[in-house]
Design a protein around this motif. Sequence first.
Motif, PDB file in Angstrom:
ATOM      1  N   GLY A  70       0.805  -1.215   0.000  1.00 54.01           N
ATOM      2  CA  GLY A  70       0.000   0.000   0.000  1.00 54.01           C
ATOM      3  C   GLY A  70       0.835   1.260   0.000  1.00 54.01           C
ATOM      4  O   GLY A  70       2.066   1.218  -0.118  1.00 54.01           O
ATOM      5  N   ASN A  72       1.524   3.544   2.328  1.00 50.91           N
ATOM      6  CA  ASN A  72       2.135   4.022   3.575  1.00 50.91           C
ATOM      7  C   ASN A  72       3.607   4.361   3.332  1.00 50.91           C
ATOM      8  O   ASN A  72       4.421   3.478   3.043  1.00 50.91           O
ATOM      9  CB  ASN A  72       2.003   2.933   4.641  1.00 50.91           C
ATOM     10  N   ARG A 229      -6.898   3.939   8.336  1.00 49.97           N
ATOM     11  CA  ARG A 229      -6.326   2.789   7.616  1.00 49.97           C
ATOM     12  C   ARG A 229      -4.939   3.074   7.040  1.00 49.97           C
ATOM     13  O   ARG A 229      -4.497   2.405   6.103  1.00 49.97           O
ATOM     14  CB  ARG A 229      -7.253   2.336   6.477  1.00 49.97           C
ATOM     15  N   ASP A 230      -4.229   4.078   7.585  1.00 51.86           N
ATOM     16  CA  ASP A 230      -2.906   4.458   7.082  1.00 51.86           C
ATOM     17  C   ASP A 230      -2.935   4.785   5.589  1.00 51.86           C
ATOM     18  O   ASP A 230      -1.947   4.612   4.872  1.00 51.86           O
ATOM     19  CB  ASP A 230      -1.881   3.355   7.352  1.00 51.86           C
ATOM     20  N   ASP A 231      -4.072   5.267   5.129  1.00 54.30           N
ATOM     21  CA  ASP A 231      -4.275   5.572   3.712  1.00 54.30           C
ATOM     22  C   ASP A 231      -4.655   7.049   3.601  1.00 54.30           C
ATOM     23  O   ASP A 231      -5.573   7.518   4.281  1.00 54.30           O
ATOM     24  CB  ASP A 231      -5.376   4.687   3.138  1.00 54.30           C
ATOM     25  N   GLY A 258      -0.748   8.042   6.712  1.00 52.30           N
ATOM     26  CA  GLY A 258      -1.780   8.824   6.044  1.00 52.30           C
ATOM     27  C   GLY A 258      -1.574  10.312   6.182  1.00 52.30           C
ATOM     28  O   GLY A 258      -2.530  11.103   6.093  1.00 52.30           O
TER      29      GLY A 258
END
Length: 341
Positions: A70, A72, A229-231, A258
């Motif tokens: 992802g 991050n 969600r670290d997004d 995020g």
Amino acid sequence: MRPTVHDVAEEAGVSLATVDRVLNRRPGVRAETVARVNEAIAKLGFVRDISAANLAKQRVYNLVFIIPEGPNSFMLGLESELRQAKLYSALERINLDILKVRAFDSEALADVLDGLDPTQVSGVALVATESPRVFEALARLRQANIPVVTLVSDVSAAHRDHYVGIDNVAAGRTAASLMGRFVGRRPGKIALLAGSMLVRDHVERRIGFEQVISAEFPELDCLTVQEGRDDAVVTRAVLADFLEREPDIVGLYSIGAGNRGVIDVLTSRSEYGSIAVVAHELTEHSKRALREGIFDAVINQDAGHEVRSAIRLLKASIDETQVIAKQEIIRIEIYIRDNLP
């Protein structure tokens, strides 16, 4: 001169083959003989040359690192450090594999762990999420004598050999002490923004933060944790909605990643400029936020140090050698605008 295996064999009155069996913990040696060899080792101060022994046996360390996929930025930096480590690890007979799983997905992590062949893996390092299936998968690896190291986010000590990362409770307490000073005794609310409460590092940071705020800054009120969600996209939507609904917010503690989403929201309205912000991990985005006064402080951990430490600890577990404990401490680093590297 440093004592050799020949000296140990002579002191113990046994053959070189017997000393080799004792050193490698192979069966077929009587208990009293093992004791005699160990006494000779202690008396002579013999230290085994692990590198030479491994070279003679053609041992290769097959290490597997499992990290979240992802956007991050910190995890991407961790992956970059792992790829750098691969460039020199072959010289030390280390084969380093990087596997990626969906962030905060304990089922996906358990599937990857269950798919590892214990006969082909020497050691495993992972960014952990906690669930019964993950614990069962880790237990199977350890039962097969595969050492396990957790990175960044820990699990119970019963399920791993070592943890590599900062003390996250202390990091949360540090963030709270900074926040209280930045706010300057103004009463108000503190917004807490995490990636997920399913990972221990975020839970521990929140615990440490709330401990200090309640004890030392009672005029501040910590609100319910919001999960991004670290997004960056999810974080932007969650934080924008939260700040719209909650008045009197004087501080924001960004527990996870995020940060691009956090920056977008805080720069969207002029009134958000008075919010004191403490965030985690020094990335290009958080550096910019510090330089521009959007963030007040960033708490960092050295991803390169963590990768090198995990490799050392896995090798030490495999070789059954001692580690230098102080060398493996991952320190909490605090950055403000004035000390940016």
